[in-house]
Design an enzyme around this catalytic site. Sequence first.
Site, PDB file in Angstrom:
ATOM      1  CE  LYS A 199      -8.142   2.880   2.618  1.00 15.31           C
ATOM      2  NZ  LYS A 199      -7.257   4.223   2.731  1.00 15.31           N
TER       3      LYS A 199
ATOM      4  CG  ASN B 228       0.475  11.637   3.389  1.00 13.77           C
ATOM      5  OD1 ASN B 228       0.010  11.915   2.291  1.00 13.77           O
ATOM      6  ND2 ASN B 228      -0.103  10.883   4.419  1.00 13.77           N
TER       7      ASN B 228
ATOM      8  CE1 TYR C  44      -3.894   1.854  -0.409  1.00  8.23           C
ATOM      9  CE2 TYR C  44      -3.449   2.970   1.745  1.00  8.23           C
ATOM     10  CZ  TYR C  44      -4.066   2.752   0.656  1.00  8.23           C
ATOM     11  OH  TYR C  44      -5.129   3.665   0.333  1.00  8.23           O
TER      12      TYR C  44
ATOM     13  CG  ASP D 125     -10.428   5.304   4.864  1.00  7.78           C
ATOM     14  OD1 ASP D 125     -10.393   5.481   6.079  1.00  7.78           O
ATOM     15  OD2 ASP D 125      -9.109   5.206   4.333  1.00  7.78           O
ATOM     16  CG  ASP D 126      -9.673   9.777   1.074  1.00 10.39           C
ATOM     17  OD1 ASP D 126      -8.673   9.231   1.274  1.00 10.39           O
ATOM     18  OD2 ASP D 126     -10.218   9.269   0.181  1.00 10.39           O
TER      19      ASP D 126
ATOM     20  CD  GLU E 207      -9.427   5.460  -0.057  1.00 12.55           C
ATOM     21  OE1 GLU E 207      -8.111   5.706   0.328  1.00 12.55           O
ATOM     22  OE2 GLU E 207      -9.960   5.031   0.921  1.00 12.55           O
ATOM     23  CG  ASP E 208      -7.228   8.262  -2.810  1.00 16.30           C
ATOM     24  OD1 ASP E 208      -7.521   8.674  -1.575  1.00 16.30           O
ATOM     25  OD2 ASP E 208      -6.343   7.715  -3.101  1.00 16.30           O
TER      26      ASP E 208
ATOM     27  NE  ARG F 240      -7.270  13.064  -2.449  1.00 15.13           N
ATOM     28  CZ  ARG F 240      -7.265  12.787  -1.127  1.00 15.13           C
ATOM     29  NH1 ARG F 240      -7.536  13.943  -0.272  1.00 15.13           N
ATOM     30  NH2 ARG F 240      -7.210  11.571  -0.473  1.00 15.13           N
TER      31      ARG F 240
END
Length: 564
Positions: free
Chosen positions: A176, A420, A105, A270-271, A247-248, A158
Site C-alpha cells: 500500500k 473481488n 499490489y 481505506d476499506d 488497513e484490512d 482480514r
Amino acid sequence: MSSDVPPVPSPGMGHSFPFRVMSDPAFNKGTAFSIQERDRFGLHGLLPPHIESLDEQVQRVYEAYQRKDDDLERHIYLRALQDTNEVLFYRLLLEHIEEMLPIVYTPVVGQACQLFSHIYRRPRGLFISYPMRDSIGALLRSRPYSDVDVIVVTDGERILGIGDQGAGGLGIPIGKLSLYTLIGGIRPERTLPIVLDVGTNNAERLKDPEYIGWRHERISGQAYFDFIDQFVKAVQQELPQVCLQWEDFATPHARPILERYASKLLTFNDDIQGTAAVALGAVMGAVGVTGKPLHEQQIVFLGAGSAAVGVADYLRAALVQDGLSEAEARQRFWMVDKDGLLHSDRHDLSPEQQVYAQDSAKLLNWPKTAQGAIGLADVIQQIEATILIGLSTVGGAFKEPIVREMASKVDRPVILPLSNPTSRSEACPEDLLRWTNGRALVATGSPYAPVVWDGRTIPIAQCNNVFIFPAVGLGVVASKATRVTDGMMLAAARALGEHSPALKDTAGSLLPPLSEVRSVARAIAEAVGMEAQRAGVAPVTTRPELIARIEASQWLPEYGPVAD
C-alpha cells in the site's frame, strides 16, 4: 513535507562505510554513482567501471523482471529491488504501471501474504507484537527514519479475500505504501508499514514451522481494544502529525476503531472510506453520462456488510450535499442481503443497516418468499432502479433476467459488481454489456479486460482504491491537515468523477487509465486540501499556494545529490 535527501549514515569502523552507503535503499544509486561520489565514498572496486544512467538501469532490471516465470517470482523480484534501490524501483514501476501494479499490489500481494514467512528476506516496516505491548514506544523509535508522513497499519485478520494471515499481513502495508509513493509521491523514506501481531486463528499458519509471527491464537475482546489504544497513544507520542491509515481489519474491529479515533488524530480506514470514495467517484462519472442528476437516482445494493454500508453512506452524503433532506436521501436506497431487502419489520439489522431499512408499509403488496423475504429480483421488478451495486461476494448474483429487467426501464443502467476476487464478482462486464445491448455503464471491483461491443472497444473501470488513498495522503501532507474528514473524502470522490473519460466519450471508462493516475492524484489532492481548509482542519492558503505545495510535495523517482 521536506524534499531534502536523507542523510548518509555516519561512517563506521574500517571499510564498512561504502557498504552502508550502498545498502540503504533510500539513496543507493548502484551503478549510477558518479565518479565524484565513488571517490568520496570509496566505492571504486565495489562497482563495475561503467557508470549507467537511470534509464539504462531501468532497461536492465526490466529485462530481468521479464525473465521471471510466474507472478509471485515477479513480486519477490520487485520487493528485492525495492529493498536495494528505491529510486530505481519506483522509476521501473512508473514506466510500467499498468503491467506491474497488479504484481506489486493486488491481486499478487495476497499470495505474497500467504507465503510471507517463506519469502521473507529483509526487514521492512515494524512488527509490533502483543507480548511487547508495554514497549510500543520503543518499537516505534526503532523505525529506520525519524520523519514519517504516513503509516499504514494492519492486524492481518482480514487480508483481501483470503482472511487471517497473522504477521504475514505486513505485506499489505508494504504494498500500500509503495502506491502512496508511486502515485501520491510521498517520499519512500517517510512511509512506515506496521503489522500489529496479535496472534492468528489461521491453523495453517500456526502449524507452519517457518511462520515468523507470534504463535498464539488471536487476542480478542477488551484486551484487543486496549492494545489498539496503547498503539495509538504511542503513535501520538512519537509521531503526533503522522497520517495513520487502518488497513484490512475485520468488520467487528474496523468501524469501532475508526469511530473511536477519527476525531482524535489524522486517520482514516481505506476499506471503509477509500472503497466508498472510489465507488462514489465511479458513480459520479456514470451519472454525468446518463444526464440524470444524482438526487434522482434509485440505488440498489446487493450486500449489506460494512463495505456496502460505507459506500451507501458516502452516496447518501452526496445526495444531501446535492439538496435532498436526510429522510429523502435514505428513501433512495434499496439494500438487499442474504435474508432479503432491509426493511423496518426486520429485527436482525445493525444500527448502520437500520439507516437503509425501507418502511415496510410501502412493501405490503410486494411478492415475498415463504419466510417473508424480498429478493433482489423482486426489488428490480418493483422499482425503476438506475444504479445497481454489488458488494455481496456472491459470484454471478446479477443474473441475466435481473439485468434485462433493469435495462428495460432505464436508458443507461449503471451496474457496479464490486466484489473481488473475480470469482466472487456479481457479473462479468461482457455479460452485462450483452444483456443491455451495450448500454450499461460498468465498473468492477476486480480487473477485467476491455470488452468489444458493436465494433467499439469499451474499457472496464476497476474501482481500485489506488485512485483515492495516495491522493488523499498527498493532499493531507501538502495542506498540513490535522484530520481526515468525510467531507475531504467526498471531495476526493467528486474530483475523481470529474476526471471520468466517459464524460468525453460515452464508450470510455468510468475511471481514468492508470497511466494518468499520478496526474489525477494532484487534482484530487487539491480538492482534499481545499476542503480541509474549508472544514477548519488545515491552515488557510490560496488555491495557487496549495497547488504549488502539492507539486513540491510529489516526489519523483530521480537520483539527486547524496548529502554527507
